[in-house]
Design a protein around this motif. Structure first.
Motif, PDB file in Angstrom:
ATOM      1  N   PRO A   1      21.241 -62.906  22.169  1.00 40.99           N
ATOM      2  CA  PRO A   1      21.806 -62.336  23.010  1.00 40.99           C
ATOM      3  C   PRO A   1      20.903 -60.852  23.796  1.00 40.99           C
ATOM      4  O   PRO A   1      21.786 -60.437  24.036  1.00 40.99           O
ATOM      5  CB  PRO A   1      22.518 -60.950  21.403  1.00 40.99           C
ATOM      6  N   HIS A   2      19.585 -61.305  23.646  1.00 39.76           N
ATOM      7  CA  HIS A   2      18.941 -60.541  24.630  1.00 39.76           C
ATOM      8  C   HIS A   2      19.484 -60.632  25.718  1.00 39.76           C
ATOM      9  O   HIS A   2      19.272 -59.792  26.922  1.00 39.76           O
ATOM     10  CB  HIS A   2      17.536 -60.365  24.688  1.00 39.76           C
ATOM     11  N   TYR A   3      19.576 -61.617  26.658  1.00 43.87           N
ATOM     12  CA  TYR A   3      19.967 -62.382  27.461  1.00 43.87           C
ATOM     13  C   TYR A   3      20.871 -63.207  28.086  1.00 43.87           C
ATOM     14  O   TYR A   3      20.945 -64.158  27.680  1.00 43.87           O
ATOM     15  CB  TYR A   3      18.722 -63.135  28.546  1.00 43.87           C
TER      16      TYR A   3
ATOM     17  N   GLU B   1      21.217 -51.275  21.446  1.00 47.66           N
ATOM     18  CA  GLU B   1      20.916 -51.274  22.883  1.00 47.66           C
ATOM     19  C   GLU B   1      20.196 -53.609  22.786  1.00 47.66           C
ATOM     20  O   GLU B   1      20.017 -53.748  24.257  1.00 47.66           O
ATOM     21  CB  GLU B   1      19.510 -51.110  22.879  1.00 47.66           C
ATOM     22  N   LEU B   2      20.741 -53.909  21.658  1.00 48.21           N
ATOM     23  CA  LEU B   2      20.733 -55.188  22.125  1.00 48.21           C
ATOM     24  C   LEU B   2      21.371 -55.755  23.207  1.00 48.21           C
ATOM     25  O   LEU B   2      20.898 -56.923  23.796  1.00 48.21           O
ATOM     26  CB  LEU B   2      21.456 -55.824  20.114  1.00 48.21           C
ATOM     27  N   GLU B   3      22.135 -55.629  23.563  1.00 50.28           N
ATOM     28  CA  GLU B   3      23.093 -55.812  24.551  1.00 50.28           C
ATOM     29  C   GLU B   3      23.335 -55.678  25.796  1.00 50.28           C
ATOM     30  O   GLU B   3      24.289 -55.322  26.562  1.00 50.28           O
ATOM     31  CB  GLU B   3      24.772 -56.115  23.960  1.00 50.28           C
TER      32      GLU B   3
ATOM     33  N   ILE C   1      11.164 -53.223  23.732  1.00 46.00           N
ATOM     34  CA  ILE C   1      12.119 -52.587  22.258  1.00 46.00           C
ATOM     35  C   ILE C   1      12.947 -51.075  22.591  1.00 46.00           C
ATOM     36  O   ILE C   1      12.918 -50.746  23.571  1.00 46.00           O
ATOM     37  CB  ILE C   1      10.572 -52.021  21.473  1.00 46.00           C
ATOM     38  N   HIS C   2      13.221 -50.910  21.333  1.00 45.28           N
ATOM     39  CA  HIS C   2      14.345 -50.681  21.070  1.00 45.28           C
ATOM     40  C   HIS C   2      14.268 -49.627  20.825  1.00 45.28           C
ATOM     41  O   HIS C   2      13.603 -49.175  19.186  1.00 45.28           O
ATOM     42  CB  HIS C   2      15.720 -51.623  20.778  1.00 45.28           C
ATOM     43  N   ALA C   3      14.432 -47.870  21.706  1.00 44.32           N
ATOM     44  CA  ALA C   3      14.524 -46.876  20.632  1.00 44.32           C
ATOM     45  C   ALA C   3      14.832 -46.522  19.255  1.00 44.32           C
ATOM     46  O   ALA C   3      14.853 -45.956  18.552  1.00 44.32           O
ATOM     47  CB  ALA C   3      14.449 -45.219  22.201  1.00 44.32           C
TER      48      ALA C   3
ATOM     49  N   ASN D   1      15.384 -51.216  15.159  1.00 42.00           N
ATOM     50  CA  ASN D   1      15.649 -52.823  15.480  1.00 42.00           C
ATOM     51  C   ASN D   1      17.023 -53.066  15.564  1.00 42.00           C
ATOM     52  O   ASN D   1      17.928 -52.702  14.642  1.00 42.00           O
ATOM     53  CB  ASN D   1      14.909 -53.898  13.947  1.00 42.00           C
ATOM     54  N   PRO D   2      17.621 -54.083  16.461  1.00 48.22           N
ATOM     55  CA  PRO D   2      19.005 -53.770  16.485  1.00 48.22           C
ATOM     56  C   PRO D   2      19.421 -55.597  15.882  1.00 48.22           C
ATOM     57  O   PRO D   2      20.907 -55.611  16.460  1.00 48.22           O
ATOM     58  CB  PRO D   2      19.103 -54.105  18.272  1.00 48.22           C
ATOM     59  N   HIS D   3      18.904 -55.642  15.460  1.00 46.12           N
ATOM     60  CA  HIS D   3      19.075 -57.565  14.533  1.00 46.12           C
ATOM     61  C   HIS D   3      19.769 -57.126  13.542  1.00 46.12           C
ATOM     62  O   HIS D   3      19.282 -58.140  12.449  1.00 46.12           O
ATOM     63  CB  HIS D   3      18.240 -58.549  14.281  1.00 46.12           C
ATOM     64  N   VAL D   4      20.561 -55.970  13.289  1.00 45.51           N
ATOM     65  CA  VAL D   4      21.049 -55.962  12.064  1.00 45.51           C
ATOM     66  C   VAL D   4      22.433 -56.981  11.210  1.00 45.51           C
ATOM     67  O   VAL D   4      22.983 -56.558  10.331  1.00 45.51           O
ATOM     68  CB  VAL D   4      21.876 -54.767  11.958  1.00 45.51           C
TER      69      VAL D   4
ATOM     70  N   TYR E   1       8.946 -64.626  14.761  1.00 45.85           N
ATOM     71  CA  TYR E   1       8.666 -65.320  16.681  1.00 45.85           C
ATOM     72  C   TYR E   1      10.234 -64.189  16.341  1.00 45.85           C
ATOM     73  O   TYR E   1      11.358 -64.297  16.927  1.00 45.85           O
ATOM     74  CB  TYR E   1       9.334 -66.229  16.610  1.00 45.85           C
ATOM     75  N   HIS E   2       9.833 -62.884  17.567  1.00 45.53           N
ATOM     76  CA  HIS E   2      10.649 -61.439  17.290  1.00 45.53           C
ATOM     77  C   HIS E   2      10.931 -61.103  15.980  1.00 45.53           C
ATOM     78  O   HIS E   2      10.831 -61.667  15.017  1.00 45.53           O
ATOM     79  CB  HIS E   2      11.816 -61.792  18.336  1.00 45.53           C
ATOM     80  N   GLY E   3      11.538 -59.666  16.686  1.00 46.80           N
ATOM     81  CA  GLY E   3      12.114 -58.848  15.020  1.00 46.80           C
ATOM     82  C   GLY E   3      13.252 -59.570  14.144  1.00 46.80           C
ATOM     83  O   GLY E   3      14.088 -58.756  13.623  1.00 46.80           O
TER      84      GLY E   3
HETATM   85 ZN   LIG Z   1      15.261 -57.929  19.632  1.00 41.93          ZN
END
Ligand SMILES: [Zn+2]
Lengths: 388, 319
Positions: free
Chosen positions: B71-73, B96-98, B144-146, B149-152, B214-216
């Motif tokens: 989802p980042h790309y 900021e994930l998207e 990183i996202h200020a 972590n956006p993987h909610v 692998y990633h958060g």
């Molecule tokens: Zn991420």
């Protein structure tokens, strides 16, 4: 004077708060740094031979309120010991009109074609294709207004019209104040989860684009492009050749395994441009009369991994030269050809180092050049989302 | 609406319309003349599609990504713009994930409803107690996202809060069906609370598990279940695994790691490179829901897979 303006800009960009608590209330500020070394100079390019700075860009954008959004993009260009501060975009646009409507006013990149309204730092190659450099001046931005509508259909359909000053694409001394009208229709969709396409048609009417008489002007025929009437620097942003009508057709196809663009993906794009009535039809019986001129490019870029991508591109543009014999012009049609190969390494999503080889054929000078470019394009601050 | 256009037209006037114009008018008329339609909901990730379906079963839901896509790309491709154009509500993770594609969709869609700050734009992370927020972000720290972590989608404990907020948003956008949304919301949250109790019970053996991720992606899940992510295959968030980095992970030693975990959208090779060095089991976990799975099923699968792979499965998760 200019310098102080610039340092002010950079300072305020750097002074942006590091912790943006809300993306809504703060302007997004981003800086793009672009530098290079190259072994030669491509035709109609802003990049000179040797070491140089390319398109150094500062962009700021934000919602103005719940109805408008504003964006400012300035470009710093250095030429020898002086620097130009150019305003590439400074526009406001609506965000709250019903029925998929959008109105934009100010200075902006024209929606003509598929590449034109993307910023240069998003490109996969160091230069715009020779087709664009000849007919649109690399990237065509202008002052004016635009209106567009996105239809509420499954198939993506966007229709847009623009009225622009046309000063940058004027071939005459006393141009009309609204010189350019353009219309675009863009369609697009998915073929599968793995691939997507976009097809666009563009038309641009340039009331100041046609050269009606060569006799009234005192041309410098030794100049590379005698029919370019903008400011005559080598790094001009004006189109090299203009005409009354410019037609465009563009196609983009993208593919990634399972539609996951992170690891591998392929982009194939092609555009074809046709310029009609570059000169008055009075000359249509002359030898090589440039009534219709064509240009195109075809490019493919393959991302091998998150860090590496390779690409190849071929582009051609027809142009013409004119010599006066008394009151009679003698036309000579010419074709410029460029073949590019590029290899890019991404240090992250924000840093790219690119090597590019170009083989350029220039009929006018009967020359074939091999040009190598090593370039970096890196950004800090806000990094705007990319268009398809 | 189309007939209104055509009726007063005499033969003469009609012939002045180019067929193209007529076709365009027909498209306009057809799209605007629809009776009060079911809600069109655009979701950035499939998990929010599952959540919306639990609250608004009759909505037309369009998911921009699949479980195989990072989802980042994502490409701001034409089909997404046209779906965004028709959306009454867009539901995304946010934080900021998207950021690389959603702002482009919002701008290009010309849809006033889904702009930031409007009721039609819903960010799930706004209702989550965010982990790993940063006062200072610098790109040298990776992507990183200020905001944290956006993987909610795995912020299990906060899902009821997201449900409450989503219910309120649905009611706001479509008050005619308010009762239905409220009833479904209450049902969802009741069910979810019961699930949490079961999940916590079943997953107890996972407490103290040491995982290389692998990633958060599973930050919230691990935090909830007491699992420690002792290493990350990415040297920095968003950066690709390198040989040198995997070598340094191997230095952690076999005792320090119980399991290597990656997601369905990720390259499986870095995990197996590490496995060759420390000989620990590798597990592919789902990134999100698959097909028309519910969020409950997604969590069941993740917990079930973790238990199975670590051999700590004392009793099967209750399905
Ligand atoms: Zn991420």
């Amino acid at each position: 004077m200019k310098k102080s303006v610039i340092s002010l800009f950079v300072c305020s960009a750097l002074a942006a708060p590091a912790a943006f608590s809300s993306p809504i209330s703060n302007p997004e500020i981003g800086v793009v740094l672009d530098g290079y070394y190259q072994s030669g100079e491509r035709q109609l390019s802003e990049r000179e031979e040797g070491f140089g700075l390319g398109h150094t860009e500062i962009n700021m954008s934000a919602n103005i309120d719940d109805k408008f959004r504003g964006s400012l993009t300035t470009v710093l260009e250095s030429h020898g010991d002086h620097a130009d501060l150019l305003i590439e975009e400074a526009f406001i646009e609506t965000t709250s009109l019903p029925h998929g409507l959008n109105i934009k006013g100010g200075r902006f990149l024209s929606s003509f074609g598929s590449l034109n309204n993307q910023h240069l730092h998003e490109d996969a190659f160091a230069e715009r294709p020779v087709a664009y450099r000849n007919y649109l001046g690399g990237h065509f931005y202008d002052d004016g207004v635009s209106a567009s509508v996105v239809l509420p259909t499954d198939l993506y359909i966007r229709l847009g019209v623009e009225a622009l000053s046309g000063q940058q694409m004027s071939a005459i001394d006393d141009p009309s104040t609204v010189g350019i009208y353009s219309a675009t229709a863009t369609f697009g969709g998915d073929i599968s989860t793995a691939s997507s396409w976009q097809l666009g048609f563009s038309y641009l009417r340039n009331d100041n684009g046609r050269v009606d008489s060569f006799g009234d002007h005192d041309h410098d025929h030794d100049h590379d492009h005698p029919h370019r009437f903008g400011h005559d620097h080598d790094h001009s942003h004006s189109a090299s050749v203009t005409g009354k009508h410019l037609y465009g057709m563009d196609f983009v196809w993208k593919w990634a395994p399972n539609g996951n663009y992170k690891y591998q993906n392929l982009t194939v794009s092609a555009e074809w441009l046709r310029l009609n009535d570059a000169t008055s039809r009075d000359y249509k019986f002359e030898h090589d009369y440039p009534g219709t001129l064509d240009a195109f490019y075809l490019s493919g870029v393959y991302r091998l991994s998150p860090s590496w991508s390779v690409g190849a591109r071929y582009s051609e543009a027809e142009d013409f030269d004119v010599k006066m014999y008394g009151h009679y012009p003698y036309f000579k049609r010419e074709t410029e050809r460029e073949f590019d190969l590029m290899l890019a390494w991404n240090s992250s999503h924000f840093g790219t180092i690119r090597g590019q080889y170009t083989r350029a054929e220039n009929q006018r000078h009967d020359r074939e050049d091999n040009i190598f470019t090593l370039q970096y394009v890196m950004s800090f601050g806000a990094h705007g989302a990319h268009a398809f | 609406m189309l007939s209104k256009w055509l009726k007063p037209a005499t033969h003469n006037q009609q012939s002045r319309f180019a067929p193209k114009t007529l076709a365009l008018l027909a498209i306009f008329a057809a799209s605007y003349a629809l009776p009060s339609h079911a809600l069109n909901v655009f979701v950035c990730e499939p998990e929010w599609g599952a959540l919306v379906r639990a609250h608004a079963p009759h909505a037309n839901i369009y998911a921009a990504t699949t479980s195989r896509q990072d989802p980042h790309y994502v490409q701001a491709r034409p089909s997404l713009i046209s779906q965004m154009r028709r959306a009454d509500l867009a539901v995304c993770s946010g934080a900021e994930l998207e950021i690389g594609w959603l702002p482009m969709l919002q701008a290009r869609s010309n849809n006033a409803k889904v702009q930031d700050g409007q009721s039609g734009m819903f960010y799930a992370s706004e209702y989550v107690a965010m982990l790993d927020t940063h006062d200072h972000v610098d790109r040298s720290m990776g992507d990183i996202h200020a905001h944290g972590n956006p993987h909610v989608q795995f912020a299990v404990k906060d899902m009821p809060r997201i449900s409450t907020a989503l219910t309120a948003r649905l009611v706001d956008i479509d008050p005619d069906n308010a009762r239905q949304y409220q009833a479904n919301g209450i049902r969802f949250r009741g069910h979810w609370h019961r699930q949490i109790t079961q999940w916590e019970e079943v997953a107890e053996p996972l407490q103290g598990l040491n995982v290389v991720g692998y990633h958060g992606t599973y930050r919230y899940l691990f935090d909830w279940l007491g699992i420690a992510q002792v290493g990350d295959l990415e040297p920095k968030p968003g950066l690709s695994p390198t040989n040198a980095h995997i070598h340094s992970l191997a230095q952690l030693g076999a005792d320090a790691v119980d399991l290597i975990v990656y997601s369905s959208h990720q390259d499986s090779r870095p995990a197996s490179w590490l496995q060759q060095r420390i000989d620990k089991p590798v597990l592919e976990l789902p990134l999100t829901v698959e097909g028309d799975q519910s969020l409950t099923e997604m969590i069941d699968i993740v917990i079930g897979d973790l238990l199975k792979q670590t051999g700590k499965q004392t009793h099967l998760p209750v399905q």
